[in-house]
Write a protein that holds these residues in place. Structure first.
Motif, PDB file in Angstrom:
ATOM      1  N   PHE A   1      87.242 145.374  74.639  1.00 40.61           N
ATOM      2  CA  PHE A   1      86.809 144.226  75.753  1.00 40.61           C
ATOM      3  C   PHE A   1      85.962 143.240  74.802  1.00 40.61           C
ATOM      4  CE2 PHE A   1      87.776 147.304  79.374  1.00 40.61           C
ATOM      5  CZ  PHE A   1      88.728 146.678  79.738  1.00 40.61           C
ATOM      6  N   GLY A   2      86.273 142.755  73.741  1.00 43.44           N
ATOM      7  CA  GLY A   2      85.495 141.801  72.793  1.00 43.44           C
ATOM      8  C   GLY A   2      84.039 142.488  72.520  1.00 43.44           C
TER       9      GLY A   2
ATOM     10  N   HIS B   1      80.898 143.452  70.439  1.00 42.51           N
ATOM     11  CA  HIS B   1      80.552 143.440  68.880  1.00 42.51           C
ATOM     12  C   HIS B   1      80.388 144.815  68.009  1.00 42.51           C
ATOM     13  CE1 HIS B   1      80.362 139.333  70.353  1.00 42.51           C
ATOM     14  NE2 HIS B   1      79.098 139.275  70.708  1.00 42.51           N
TER      15      HIS B   1
ATOM     16  N   ALA C   1      88.567 142.667  69.903  1.00 45.58           N
ATOM     17  CA  ALA C   1      87.379 142.927  69.393  1.00 45.58           C
ATOM     18  C   ALA C   1      86.444 141.685  69.303  1.00 45.58           C
ATOM     19  CB  ALA C   1      87.329 143.993  68.107  1.00 45.58           C
TER      20      ALA C   1
ATOM     21  N   TYR D   1      82.475 140.186  67.466  1.00 45.52           N
ATOM     22  CA  TYR D   1      81.908 139.995  66.145  1.00 45.52           C
ATOM     23  C   TYR D   1      81.820 140.992  65.348  1.00 45.52           C
ATOM     24  CZ  TYR D   1      80.438 135.248  68.343  1.00 45.52           C
ATOM     25  OH  TYR D   1      80.494 133.953  69.078  1.00 45.52           O
TER      26      TYR D   1
ATOM     27  N   TRP E   1      83.958 136.258  65.545  1.00 47.85           N
ATOM     28  CA  TRP E   1      83.330 135.970  64.165  1.00 47.85           C
ATOM     29  C   TRP E   1      83.053 137.236  63.272  1.00 47.85           C
ATOM     30  CZ3 TRP E   1      79.616 131.204  63.554  1.00 47.85           C
ATOM     31  CH2 TRP E   1      79.962 130.237  64.345  1.00 47.85           C
TER      32      TRP E   1
ATOM     33  N   SER F   1      88.270 134.493  64.529  1.00 43.30           N
ATOM     34  CA  SER F   1      87.508 133.524  64.630  1.00 43.30           C
ATOM     35  C   SER F   1      87.033 133.346  63.149  1.00 43.30           C
ATOM     36  CB  SER F   1      86.521 133.838  65.660  1.00 43.30           C
ATOM     37  OG  SER F   1      85.596 132.587  65.851  1.00 43.30           O
ATOM     38  N   GLU F   2      85.666 132.644  63.260  1.00 46.94           N
ATOM     39  CA  GLU F   2      85.203 132.106  61.933  1.00 46.94           C
ATOM     40  C   GLU F   2      84.577 133.077  61.042  1.00 46.94           C
ATOM     41  OE1 GLU F   2      82.500 128.841  62.641  1.00 46.94           O
ATOM     42  OE2 GLU F   2      83.513 128.042  64.188  1.00 46.94           O
TER      43      GLU F   2
ATOM     44  N   PRO G   1      79.908 128.751  68.840  1.00 49.99           N
ATOM     45  CA  PRO G   1      81.129 128.981  69.276  1.00 49.99           C
ATOM     46  C   PRO G   1      81.647 128.858  70.497  1.00 49.99           C
ATOM     47  CG  PRO G   1      79.393 130.700  69.505  1.00 49.99           C
ATOM     48  CD  PRO G   1      78.614 129.537  68.692  1.00 49.99           C
TER      49      PRO G   1
ATOM     50  N   SER H   1      81.157 131.204  75.275  1.00 50.71           N
ATOM     51  CA  SER H   1      80.740 131.267  74.006  1.00 50.71           C
ATOM     52  C   SER H   1      81.351 132.590  73.277  1.00 50.71           C
ATOM     53  CB  SER H   1      79.025 131.491  73.819  1.00 50.71           C
ATOM     54  OG  SER H   1      78.437 130.624  74.509  1.00 50.71           O
ATOM     55  N   GLU H   2      81.468 133.605  73.828  1.00 53.91           N
ATOM     56  CA  GLU H   2      82.201 134.928  73.362  1.00 53.91           C
ATOM     57  C   GLU H   2      83.143 135.251  74.273  1.00 53.91           C
ATOM     58  OE1 GLU H   2      79.104 137.577  72.386  1.00 53.91           O
ATOM     59  OE2 GLU H   2      77.867 135.832  71.551  1.00 53.91           O
ATOM     60  N   TYR H   3      84.132 135.763  73.676  1.00 56.90           N
ATOM     61  CA  TYR H   3      85.256 136.669  74.427  1.00 56.90           C
ATOM     62  C   TYR H   3      84.955 137.524  75.445  1.00 56.90           C
ATOM     63  CZ  TYR H   3      89.343 139.272  75.598  1.00 56.90           C
ATOM     64  OH  TYR H   3      90.527 140.033  76.176  1.00 56.90           O
TER      65      TYR H   3
END
Lengths: 231, 298
Positions: A38-39, A41, A59, A61, A80, A98-99, B255, B269-271
């Motif tokens: 669920f994204g 970090h 996933a 950052y 990121w 991403s970045e 972001p 800003s974030e997933y």
């Protein structure tokens, strides 16, 4: 692989999962499934064991940052700085990144099967990064060692202030950054490209890539140069 | 660091439950901005001369009904009031310039947060989760919404410095980033008679864009001029009565991620703020590229 361990981010915190991966894997090799990312970090950061980890979903950052030995695969996209400061092993993203993918990586292999965003491979120091799609602006900025292989297109200012990283691009290059220049592709380059494509399990023609490397004109202070333009 | 969220509902079912989708996003982005938060919600426009006015007062024992009485005595006619905590939404057949002048001259304790036929707005100090609970954001309905969670880096923490910022009618903007030339933009606009309410950098961007639109530009045209005028880092998310618009600066240091399905457009800003939305994993998920204008119409 003799054992499969399933961890679920709906039932455990990322800290609990990372502590398990750091301390409780035991001596024997194992394969770990991480469900429901669920994204979140920092999943699977700081691993230092020959473990195989599959993250099932998107996933956040710093996924698999500072990786040593482990082979981490994300079955989705990442935020990121995936595999930032990777030391060894392999981090593979089946989707897009991403970045700052592979930022500052010292060794090992980073594979982004989709696109990577801007600043891919920024300040990389010896890892190899293979991108199946394209990369965004300022990729390989100040990259010092290792190889960035991009099968698709590269965005603006590729390889700005490049040191000794070599970049290969299969598609179009929007623009080169300061001190980056295109150079002829040699037989050694083709062998390197073929080796990286095989390691990344991607099929492309090694002869179809462009080589970008540093012109090395920013390495030294030019004492005799005319600096009046800046006064 | 700050967090932005945006949501555009494409179906009547989602519009009826807009707040339930937005609140978890805003709460999640509280990790990026825990000191204050704000939310603007757009609904079907009011008919005729009716306008919506969102007001804020910096104390919790304010008597909003007394204010309603004073406003009705002054303006005549019926004025509708929905009050909660330090916020109230008035609906009145009074034009925006007249209403604003009246509030400024007769009710100096109050802040006019937004004006328009579609917009209503809330902002306050505190964690986004607590603000959402105290103002009952989950019950909000509407076509689209823009929210912000703030971690102040350049001006004071106060409800007035929280985002969204508004200018004119039915326009608001949230910003993740920092501008390096807000004062030069401000001096330029002040010479044209445009007034500022805070020293926040984002207000300069908001008033610049609204000024361009008042001069006849579309928001997209105004943003192209904004790319020339605004110096600094920004991901800007804006809404008008019928649009949600997103841009990132040329360096894209701040972001943003978009998830779009047949039912909604969600931006954050974030997933991870989008990950729990219905069918998020099957959504078209993408990262907006620098200097491109992304626009969705209700």
């Amino acid at each position: 692989m003799d054992r499969v361990i399933t961890l679920d981010l709906e039932k455990q915190t990322v800290r609990e999962i990372n502590q398990f991966l750091h301390h409780d894997l035991g001596e024997s090799s194992a394969r770990v499934e991480i469900l429901n990312p669920f994204g979140v970090h920092n999943i699977a950061v700081g691993l230092d064991a020959p473990v195989e980890v599959d993250i099932r979903g998107h996933a956040g950052y710093f996924t698999a940052g500072m990786n040593k030995q482990a082979r981490v695969t994300v079955h989705g996209n990442v935020g990121w700085s995936v595999a930032e400061n990777i030391m060894s092993g392999e981090v593979r993203v089946k989707g897009c990144a991403s970045e700052c993918a592979g930022a500052s990586g010292h060794g090992g292999l980073v594979v982004i099967e989709g696109d990577a965003s801007s600043r891919c491979g920024i300040s990389m120091k010896g890892c190899d990064i293979v991108v199946g799609g394209g990369v965004g602006h300022m990729s390989a900025f100040m990259a010092q060692a290792g190889t960035l292989l991009v099968c698709g297109d590269a965005g603006p200012s590729l390889g700005d202030s490049l040191y000794e990283t070599v970049i290969y691009v299969g598609g179009a290059i929007h623009s080169l950054g300061a001190d980056a220049r295109e150079e002829p592709l040699t037989a050694d380059d083709r062998a390197t490209i073929a080796r990286l494509l095989a390691a990344a399990r991607l099929e492309r023609d090694p002869g179809s890539f462009k080589r970008v490397a540093s012109a090395r004109s920013l390495y030294h202070w030019h004492a005799g140069a005319d600096h009046k333009a800046y006064s | 660091m700050c967090g932005i969220v945006g949501f555009l509902a494409k179906t009547p079912e989602l519009r009826a439950n807009l707040g339930e989708f937005v609140v978890p996003m805003l709460t999640c982005m509280g990790d990026r901005g825990p000191d204050s938060a704000g939310l603007a919600v757009f609904e079907s426009p009011t008919p005729g001369l009716l306008r919506r006015y969102s007001l804020f007062v910096p104390r919790s024992d304010y008597n909003w009904n007394d204010l309603r009485g004073r406003l009705m005595a002054h303006f005549g006619g019926e004025i509708d009031l929905v009050a909660r905590e330090r916020h109230a939404l008035f609906t009145a057949a009074v034009d925006a310039a007249t209403f604003r002048r009246h509030i400024e001259s007769h009710e100096p304790e109050l802040h006019l947060l937004s004006a328009g036929r579609s917009i209503s707005m809330f902002k306050d100090e505190g964690h986004p989760k607590d603000i959402s609970a105290s103002y009952g954001f989950t019950k909000l309905t509407g076509t689209h919404s823009v929210g912000h969670t703030r971690m102040a880096t350049e001006s004071a923490v106060s409800p007035a410095h929280a985002h969204p910022f508004t200018a004119g009618e039915d326009f608001c903007l949230v910003h993740n980033g920092s501008l390096s030339n807000p004062y030069s933009i401000r001096r330029k606009l002040e010479k044209k008679g445009i007034r500022f309410e805070t020293d926040n950098d984002t207000e300069a961007a908001c008033r610049f864009l609204e000024w361009r639109m008042r001069e006849g530009n579309t928001l997209e045209e105004a943003l192209r001029q904004g790319f020339e005028e605004l110096d600094g880092f920004f991901t800007l998310l804006m809404a008008t009565a019928n649009k949600l618009v997103l841009v990132r600066d040329p360096f894209a240091c701040k972001p943003a991620v978009v998830a779009e399905t047949d039912d909604y457009v969600a931006i954050s800003s974030e997933y991870r703020a989008l990950a729990h939305l219905p069918n998020a994993r099957q959504a078209n998920i993408f990262e907006p590229v620098p200097e491109q204008i992304y626009s969705w119409t209700v």
